[in-house]
Design a protein around this motif. Sequence first.
Motif, PDB file in Angstrom:
ATOM      1  N   PHE A 219       0.840  -1.199   0.000  1.00 53.10           N
ATOM      2  CA  PHE A 219       0.000   0.000   0.000  1.00 53.10           C
ATOM      3  C   PHE A 219       0.876   1.251   0.000  1.00 53.10           C
ATOM      4  O   PHE A 219       2.013   1.251   0.464  1.00 53.10           O
ATOM      5  N   HIS A 220       0.298   2.295  -0.560  1.00 53.91           N
ATOM      6  CA  HIS A 220       0.927   3.609  -0.537  1.00 53.91           C
ATOM      7  C   HIS A 220      -0.178   4.627  -0.311  1.00 53.91           C
ATOM      8  O   HIS A 220      -1.161   4.655  -1.047  1.00 53.91           O
ATOM      9  N   ALA A 221      -0.034   5.427   0.715  1.00 52.55           N
ATOM     10  CA  ALA A 221      -1.038   6.441   1.030  1.00 52.55           C
ATOM     11  C   ALA A 221      -0.356   7.788   1.183  1.00 52.55           C
ATOM     12  O   ALA A 221       0.693   7.891   1.821  1.00 52.55           O
ATOM     13  N   ARG A 222      -0.947   8.813   0.581  1.00 56.84           N
ATOM     14  CA  ARG A 222      -0.444  10.179   0.751  1.00 56.84           C
ATOM     15  C   ARG A 222      -1.446  10.970   1.573  1.00 56.84           C
ATOM     16  O   ARG A 222      -2.634  11.060   1.223  1.00 56.84           O
ATOM     17  N   LEU A 223      -0.975  11.521   2.675  1.00 60.12           N
ATOM     18  CA  LEU A 223      -1.770  12.421   3.500  1.00 60.12           C
ATOM     19  C   LEU A 223      -1.340  13.851   3.190  1.00 60.12           C
ATOM     20  O   LEU A 223      -0.164  14.127   2.983  1.00 60.12           O
ATOM     21  N   ARG A 224      -2.331  14.743   3.198  1.00 64.90           N
ATOM     22  CA  ARG A 224      -2.054  16.145   2.901  1.00 64.90           C
ATOM     23  C   ARG A 224      -2.630  17.021   4.005  1.00 64.90           C
ATOM     24  O   ARG A 224      -3.748  16.779   4.477  1.00 64.90           O
ATOM     25  N   TRP A 225      -1.852  18.027   4.420  1.00 61.21           N
ATOM     26  CA  TRP A 225      -2.254  18.952   5.478  1.00 61.21           C
ATOM     27  C   TRP A 225      -2.471  20.349   4.894  1.00 61.21           C
ATOM     28  O   TRP A 225      -1.923  20.692   3.832  1.00 61.21           O
ATOM     29  N   ALA A 226      -3.244  21.156   5.593  1.00 64.55           N
ATOM     30  CA  ALA A 226      -3.542  22.510   5.135  1.00 64.55           C
ATOM     31  C   ALA A 226      -2.286  23.360   5.028  1.00 64.55           C
ATOM     32  O   ALA A 226      -2.216  24.303   4.232  1.00 64.55           O
ATOM     33  N   SER A 227      -1.247  23.040   5.809  1.00 63.61           N
ATOM     34  CA  SER A 227       0.014  23.790   5.776  1.00 63.61           C
ATOM     35  C   SER A 227       0.800  23.570   4.496  1.00 63.61           C
ATOM     36  O   SER A 227       1.769  24.285   4.228  1.00 63.61           O
ATOM     37  N   GLY A 228       0.410  22.573   3.706  1.00 59.33           N
ATOM     38  CA  GLY A 228       1.172  22.187   2.531  1.00 59.33           C
ATOM     39  C   GLY A 228       1.992  20.929   2.733  1.00 59.33           C
ATOM     40  O   GLY A 228       2.528  20.351   1.774  1.00 59.33           O
ATOM     41  N   LEU A 229       2.118  20.476   3.960  1.00 58.38           N
ATOM     42  CA  LEU A 229       2.851  19.244   4.256  1.00 58.38           C
ATOM     43  C   LEU A 229       2.200  18.041   3.577  1.00 58.38           C
ATOM     44  O   LEU A 229       0.974  17.908   3.569  1.00 58.38           O
ATOM     45  N   ARG A 230       3.042  17.186   3.012  1.00 57.52           N
ATOM     46  CA  ARG A 230       2.619  15.877   2.505  1.00 57.52           C
ATOM     47  C   ARG A 230       3.374  14.795   3.261  1.00 57.52           C
ATOM     48  O   ARG A 230       4.560  14.966   3.563  1.00 57.52           O
ATOM     49  N   ALA A 231       2.695  13.693   3.537  1.00 56.42           N
ATOM     50  CA  ALA A 231       3.350  12.523   4.134  1.00 56.42           C
ATOM     51  C   ALA A 231       2.998  11.307   3.309  1.00 56.42           C
ATOM     52  O   ALA A 231       1.807  11.041   3.049  1.00 56.42           O
ATOM     53  N   ASP A 232       4.007  10.577   2.870  1.00 56.14           N
ATOM     54  CA  ASP A 232       3.825   9.351   2.103  1.00 56.14           C
ATOM     55  C   ASP A 232       4.056   8.162   3.024  1.00 56.14           C
ATOM     56  O   ASP A 232       5.151   7.987   3.567  1.00 56.14           O
ATOM     57  N   LEU A 233       3.015   7.354   3.197  1.00 59.46           N
ATOM     58  CA  LEU A 233       3.062   6.176   4.064  1.00 59.46           C
ATOM     59  C   LEU A 233       3.090   4.949   3.173  1.00 59.46           C
ATOM     60  O   LEU A 233       2.213   4.769   2.319  1.00 59.46           O
ATOM     61  N   HIS A 234       4.059   4.082   3.408  1.00 62.31           N
ATOM     62  CA  HIS A 234       4.281   2.957   2.495  1.00 62.31           C
ATOM     63  C   HIS A 234       4.482   1.675   3.292  1.00 62.31           C
ATOM     64  O   HIS A 234       5.254   1.638   4.248  1.00 62.31           O
ATOM     65  N   GLY A 235       3.777   0.640   2.896  1.00 56.01           N
ATOM     66  CA  GLY A 235       3.956  -0.681   3.499  1.00 56.01           C
ATOM     67  C   GLY A 235       4.007  -1.739   2.424  1.00 56.01           C
ATOM     68  O   GLY A 235       3.246  -1.678   1.454  1.00 56.01           O
ATOM     69  N   SER A 236       4.896  -2.710   2.573  1.00 52.97           N
ATOM     70  CA  SER A 236       5.065  -3.715   1.532  1.00 52.97           C
ATOM     71  C   SER A 236       5.536  -5.028   2.124  1.00 52.97           C
ATOM     72  O   SER A 236       6.281  -5.052   3.102  1.00 52.97           O
ATOM     73  N   ALA A 237       5.094  -6.126   1.511  1.00 56.34           N
ATOM     74  CA  ALA A 237       5.610  -7.456   1.832  1.00 56.34           C
ATOM     75  C   ALA A 237       6.638  -7.901   0.806  1.00 56.34           C
ATOM     76  O   ALA A 237       7.121  -9.028   0.861  1.00 56.34           O
ATOM     77  N   LEU A 238       6.982  -7.018  -0.138  1.00 52.95           N
ATOM     78  CA  LEU A 238       7.933  -7.357  -1.192  1.00 52.95           C
ATOM     79  C   LEU A 238       9.029  -6.294  -1.293  1.00 52.95           C
ATOM     80  O   LEU A 238       9.290  -5.747  -2.355  1.00 52.95           O
ATOM     81  N   SER A 239       9.659  -6.002  -0.173  1.00 55.24           N
ATOM     82  CA  SER A 239      10.754  -5.035  -0.157  1.00 55.24           C
ATOM     83  C   SER A 239      11.995  -5.698   0.431  1.00 55.24           C
ATOM     84  O   SER A 239      12.235  -5.646   1.638  1.00 55.24           O
ATOM     85  N   ALA A 240      12.771  -6.342  -0.438  1.00 59.15           N
ATOM     86  CA  ALA A 240      14.006  -6.972   0.025  1.00 59.15           C
ATOM     87  C   ALA A 240      15.021  -5.923   0.447  1.00 59.15           C
ATOM     88  O   ALA A 240      15.899  -6.188   1.278  1.00 59.15           O
ATOM     89  N   LEU A 241      14.934  -4.731  -0.123  1.00 60.54           N
ATOM     90  CA  LEU A 241      15.734  -3.586   0.290  1.00 60.54           C
ATOM     91  C   LEU A 241      14.759  -2.512   0.750  1.00 60.54           C
ATOM     92  O   LEU A 241      14.232  -1.752  -0.056  1.00 60.54           O
ATOM     93  N   PRO A 242      14.483  -2.444   2.057  1.00 61.18           N
ATOM     94  CA  PRO A 242      13.449  -1.529   2.553  1.00 61.18           C
ATOM     95  C   PRO A 242      13.812  -0.067   2.349  1.00 61.18           C
ATOM     96  O   PRO A 242      14.991   0.311   2.278  1.00 61.18           O
ATOM     97  N   GLY A 243      12.767   0.753   2.252  1.00 62.17           N
ATOM     98  CA  GLY A 243      12.959   2.196   2.230  1.00 62.17           C
ATOM     99  C   GLY A 243      13.254   2.711   3.626  1.00 62.17           C
ATOM    100  O   GLY A 243      13.282   1.956   4.602  1.00 62.17           O
ATOM    101  N   PRO A 244      13.490   4.019   3.774  1.00 59.45           N
ATOM    102  CA  PRO A 244      13.777   4.578   5.096  1.00 59.45           C
ATOM    103  C   PRO A 244      12.573   4.433   6.011  1.00 59.45           C
ATOM    104  O   PRO A 244      11.433   4.624   5.585  1.00 59.45           O
ATOM    105  N   ARG A 245      12.835   4.089   7.254  1.00 55.73           N
ATOM    106  CA  ARG A 245      11.725   4.010   8.219  1.00 55.73           C
ATOM    107  C   ARG A 245      11.101   5.385   8.391  1.00 55.73           C
ATOM    108  O   ARG A 245       9.886   5.512   8.425  1.00 55.73           O
ATOM    109  N   PHE A 246      11.925   6.408   8.531  1.00 55.90           N
ATOM    110  CA  PHE A 246      11.465   7.789   8.573  1.00 55.90           C
ATOM    111  C   PHE A 246      12.368   8.645   7.695  1.00 55.90           C
ATOM    112  O   PHE A 246      13.588   8.462   7.700  1.00 55.90           O
ATOM    113  N   ALA A 247      11.774   9.582   6.975  1.00 57.46           N
ATOM    114  CA  ALA A 247      12.522  10.640   6.309  1.00 57.46           C
ATOM    115  C   ALA A 247      11.687  11.909   6.460  1.00 57.46           C
ATOM    116  O   ALA A 247      10.572  11.985   5.943  1.00 57.46           O
ATOM    117  N   LEU A 248      12.211  12.861   7.211  1.00 54.07           N
ATOM    118  CA  LEU A 248      11.515  14.111   7.468  1.00 54.07           C
ATOM    119  C   LEU A 248      12.279  15.248   6.795  1.00 54.07           C
ATOM    120  O   LEU A 248      13.492  15.376   6.989  1.00 54.07           O
TER     121      LEU A 248
END
Length: 367
Positions: A219-248
Amino acid sequence: MNPPALTQKTIRVGLIGWGGSSQVFHGPLIMSTPGLDLVAVVSSRPEAVRAALGPGMPVEPDARAILARDDVDLVVIPTPNDSHHPLALAALQAGRAVVVDKPFTLNAAQAEELIAEARQRGLLLSVFHNRRWDGDMLTAQALVQSGQLGRMVHAQMHFDRFRPVVRTRWRDADGPGAGLWMDLGPHLLDQAMQLFGRPVAIAADLVAARDGAQATDLFHARLRWASGLRADLHGSALSALPGPRFALHGTRGSWVKWGLDRQEDALKAGQKPDAAHPQAWGHDPAVGRLAVLAPDALTDAAPMEQDWPTAPGRYPDFYAGIRDALRGLAPNPVPAPQALDVMRLLDLGTQSAAERRELPVPDAALT
């Protein structure tokens, strides 16, 4: 007001189920929390329970039996997702305080019913959003609150695994409450709202990607805030090389952390928190990387880059908080209305994926 039984020195706990969540999280954390006493477990495998918890541990055959006991103050429900609502409702109607594992319920309507029941009866109702106490989450909170990163503009939050073979279990079946969106989505949605507050919109894509997959495993979900902030939330069972746990990323710098919190692995290895030495628990040797402008630097200056230590994880804080809330000494560590907020975003994400469009988050939905 708490029922009189819950103001006594020791809170007596009944645990429904002895699956993976009970064995790894709830059993060890309850038993290592001073002031909590695990008095009974529901399981069809009493020998497995007693092998783990001792030969004297009472084992009941079903939830009705544990609710019939007069020595249970708090009922903990880490069972398959489709059973959360009926079991929690029965426990509340029996006058017990309740902790439910995430996801709170199957949908927001069920969560609302439980909240109304708990309020009517004056009972504590909480949800085990334990990832609030991940070390990297605590580090992210401290950085956001400090303002070092400036105004937040983009966040990435990954919960990636590599499990290419579909297992025969309810989590991977085509049934209510199954799939990765309901399993890992609650963690990421709750963390995002704890960091940034209520979003104004959500767009989600839910996929069954593995060979033979019956439920969402990407799954991939993008949340959007009134301030302009975007957050991309990602979960996968097929990531042999995982993405960053957090990137701010903010107007004055960035912080990136790779790798999952170590507390789950420690619990799986049989380690338990020691209330007498809390500083020995939750250490994560994996540092993040921080690049920020100096406090007096102009925005076109080069950022200063450095390793950034990860705060110790604190899973024991959840059940210590439950104990103190039942004694009237502290607030509920995860109030049920906050878990309802997560359920409403889960529902909207499912709808968004079906309709293939961004959906607004109603103002009234997250109050």
